[in-house]
Design a protein around this motif. Sequence first.
Motif, PDB file in Angstrom:
ATOM      1  N   MET A  28       0.255  11.156  32.997  1.00 37.79           N
ATOM      2  CA  MET A  28      -0.264  12.434  32.511  1.00 37.79           C
ATOM      3  C   MET A  28      -1.058  12.242  31.229  1.00 37.79           C
ATOM      4  N   MET A  80      -5.169  12.927  30.776  1.00 43.58           N
ATOM      5  CA  MET A  80      -5.707  13.787  29.719  1.00 43.58           C
ATOM      6  C   MET A  80      -6.721  13.023  28.872  1.00 43.58           C
ATOM      7  N   GLU A  81      -6.401  11.778  28.529  1.00 40.15           N
ATOM      8  CA  GLU A  81      -7.320  10.981  27.705  1.00 40.15           C
ATOM      9  C   GLU A  81      -8.643  10.754  28.433  1.00 40.15           C
ATOM     10  N   GLY A 129      -9.872  12.545  30.857  1.00 36.62           N
ATOM     11  CA  GLY A 129     -10.552  13.823  30.999  1.00 36.62           C
ATOM     12  C   GLY A 129     -11.294  14.223  29.734  1.00 36.62           C
ATOM     13  N   LEU A 130     -10.660  14.017  28.594  1.00 36.91           N
ATOM     14  CA  LEU A 130     -11.314  14.327  27.323  1.00 36.91           C
ATOM     15  C   LEU A 130     -12.445  13.348  27.030  1.00 36.91           C
ATOM     16  N   SER A 177      -2.034  17.616  34.883  1.00 34.62           N
ATOM     17  CA  SER A 177      -2.886  17.028  33.848  1.00 34.62           C
ATOM     18  C   SER A 177      -4.351  17.352  34.097  1.00 34.62           C
ATOM     19  N   ASP A 221      -4.947  20.888  33.161  1.00 34.21           N
ATOM     20  CA  ASP A 221      -4.913  21.076  31.703  1.00 34.21           C
ATOM     21  C   ASP A 221      -6.234  20.690  31.058  1.00 34.21           C
ATOM     22  N   PHE A 222      -6.751  19.501  31.374  1.00 37.80           N
ATOM     23  CA  PHE A 222      -7.978  19.092  30.669  1.00 37.80           C
ATOM     24  C   PHE A 222      -9.206  19.834  31.197  1.00 37.80           C
ATOM     25  N   MET A 276      -9.143  23.074  29.424  1.00 31.29           N
ATOM     26  CA  MET A 276      -9.428  22.937  27.994  1.00 31.29           C
ATOM     27  C   MET A 276     -10.938  22.953  27.737  1.00 31.29           C
TER      28      MET A 276
END
Length: 836
Positions: free
Chosen positions: A348, A352-353, A355-356, A437, A440-441, A444
């Motif tokens: 997860m 996220m990393e 995706g960002l 995950s 979430d991204f 965001m």
Amino acid sequence: MASRNRPRPIRRPLINKDAGGFDQCWATLQSAMTDIHNKNASKLSFENLYRASYKITLVKRGEELFEKVKEFETEWFHKHIIPGVDELVRNNLPSIALIQLATSSSHERREAGERLLRGIRKIWEDHNTSMNLIADMLMYLERSCVETKQASVYATTIGLFRDHILKYGLKDVDGSDQPFIIMDVVIAVVLDLINMDRDGDIVDRNLLRDITGMLEQLYETDEEKENEKLYTTIFEPRFLAASEVFYKAECEKLLRESDAGSWLRHTRRRLLEEEERCVTSISNSTKDNIAAVLEKELILAKMDEFLAMEGSGLKAMVDNDREEDLGILYQLISRIDKSKNTLKTSLMGRVMELGLEIEQTLKNTDFSAPAAAGAAGEGEEGAEGADKPKALSPVAQQTAAAIKWVDDVLKLKGKFDSMLENCFSNDLIIQSAITKSFADFINMFDRGAEFVSLFIDDSLKRGLKGKSDEDAEVVLQKAIILVRYLSDRDLFERYYQKHLGRRLLHNKSEIHIEKELVRRMRAELGNHFTAKFEGMFKDMELSKDLSTNYKDHIRNLGDDDRKSTELAIHVLTTNFWPTDVMGRGVLQDGDASRSDCIFPPSIKRLQESFYKFYCQDRSGRVLTWVPSTGSADIKCFFPKVPGKESGPLSKDRRYELNVSTYGMIVLMLFNDLANDESLSFEEIQLKTNIPIPDLTKTLTSLSVPPKFRVLAKEPLTKSVKPTDKFSFNAQFVSKQIKIRVPVISSTSKVEGTEERKETEKKNDQTRAHVVDAAIVRIMKQRKELSHTQLTTEVISQLSGRFKPEISLIKKRIEDLLAREYLERMEGDTAAYRYLA
């Protein structure tokens, strides 16, 4: 006849007779036992021996015989066995793990250790064979032991090996005052050989299995309780403790000298080795316990350190698609944690990393570099040179950024989907974690809804031309996946409605694919989400029938003037179509929509004819013409240019131009002008009343690009200004007969900052109404609710469309209180009552 009083002879006491019989029988049995131990049992008559045992037991002296047998075996051990064992151990002990010598090599220890174990095995096998024969010989005594529930002859005699061999203590060995128990020596040798086997040395596994099998057949006591086997009570604990030390040191070495991939493969290999060792060398009953030792020392103890390793840890495995390593990691973690929390959390975090990183890469990418024609979409219709590379306009740059973001997200999704299938066995726990995950991204990113809609728009407009049904299915599946992740689905609905409207009106996609995608959205998100889209489809179908019927109507009238102009009409229902698709000039006044655009007389007559036809069966309807969304095909005639004797300008030229409705209106102004006359920007705007922004774009598309320069502009610059003048370009030449003049307004571009703010403002207004409706609906049903309960239920009901902010809910409650839909309850200001 004999007298009754005749005296009888006195009988001898039975005890004397029995004593002689016992001694004789015992002598026979004792001699036989000696022959058995000396391996001369072939000449014995076990029938006679059984009879001797039977006689002794019959006269109730079986217990005495039992003790005699024990005494004989004990004496035999001390006279004939123990001296040999003593010598065997003393000759091999210096190489055993109990006394570590710096000079002893593994080869020396293995040779000496195996000699010792072979000797012990030989003594055990001989004793076991002898005790089986003796038990057969004393079968009747054995049976009486079972009836009296005491230890059997075999259990007692086989236990003598435990008491007099394995527990025998050796003193003064190698100058040491410490006594050594034979069993300790045997177990130490076995453990040493197992460690050698682990290190790759070749050892006699059958020998090890025979020794551990011996320990499985011996018990702590003669009662032979199942849970008191020497293997279970003594050997296995020491084996597990030694294994723990071995693998702890090995894990430390791996951490110092290896990488995460080597650790994974080594651990998997060790697990398989130990499982095999339980079959070949020790006991299968130890399989779970030794596996637990490996799981503790090789997996759990240093797992975090291995996963965090730079260049080989989990990050490197994911980034470099090391699916084999990830598959092993999943298998190992599944052994120690059924919930896979460590793997789940790590994945997860990495999702996220990454995706960002996609978002950050997007910000750092320069999209202004020249691109091949058509690569950036249709937002560059006003630029020169449709075939040669050209710099992207700001609008095209934003569109390219949107497509790149979605493509990168889908690539990342495909990457983790592959891992899920190939590495994680489609584990639902891992799948749920990865899905969360991604959601979430994606959410965001504040432009996710718009970008997803743009991706779908781009795929359906150009990506499926000439593609198979399988390719279309891939696009549809990707689209649904992306939509499923979005939380602000109402905002996506707004963007999708706008993009879908443009595709339908400009015939830029396959209608059956559009319908299939909407059908899947309905199955995923509900009927309320797709109601407007389905209404748009219905309008298009009705409009198609309407256009056909109107053409038939005109044909029947025989009006040549009207027949020269064909009309393909789209009658749109205002509630289904977005306002920007309906045109800038449309004013929503609640009554009807009116456009101030001035159409040419011929077009005006055609409009009136259609309206009259339309109202034949539809009384009370009002039609509003929206020129900003239409297009027209115009046949243009360009006479030969005087003075030109050769080349294309030396003859007449006919072309068919496809232009926007605004473009048609502008071009028809030049029908009544002489070749040397021109119209200024202000004159064109006055004659057509086209909104200035739309007129600017229309004139730009008709006068700036060399391939579409139907009008000549003075001065010849790349931008249109209010002071410019326009005339018919008599020298226009094209290699194509049918020319499509790009329409800037038809592109599905990314919104600018101001446009996005306006869209979000409209969406917030819509959300306010939706929240109002939810609050009223809940309160009408529940009558009374606390503020907290009402807020929770509103969020729950609306979560399928968007996640309303707490502040928005509070604001809407206050508004409903002011409008007297609700009232505060007396004595509790944080609770509300519905007012009917």
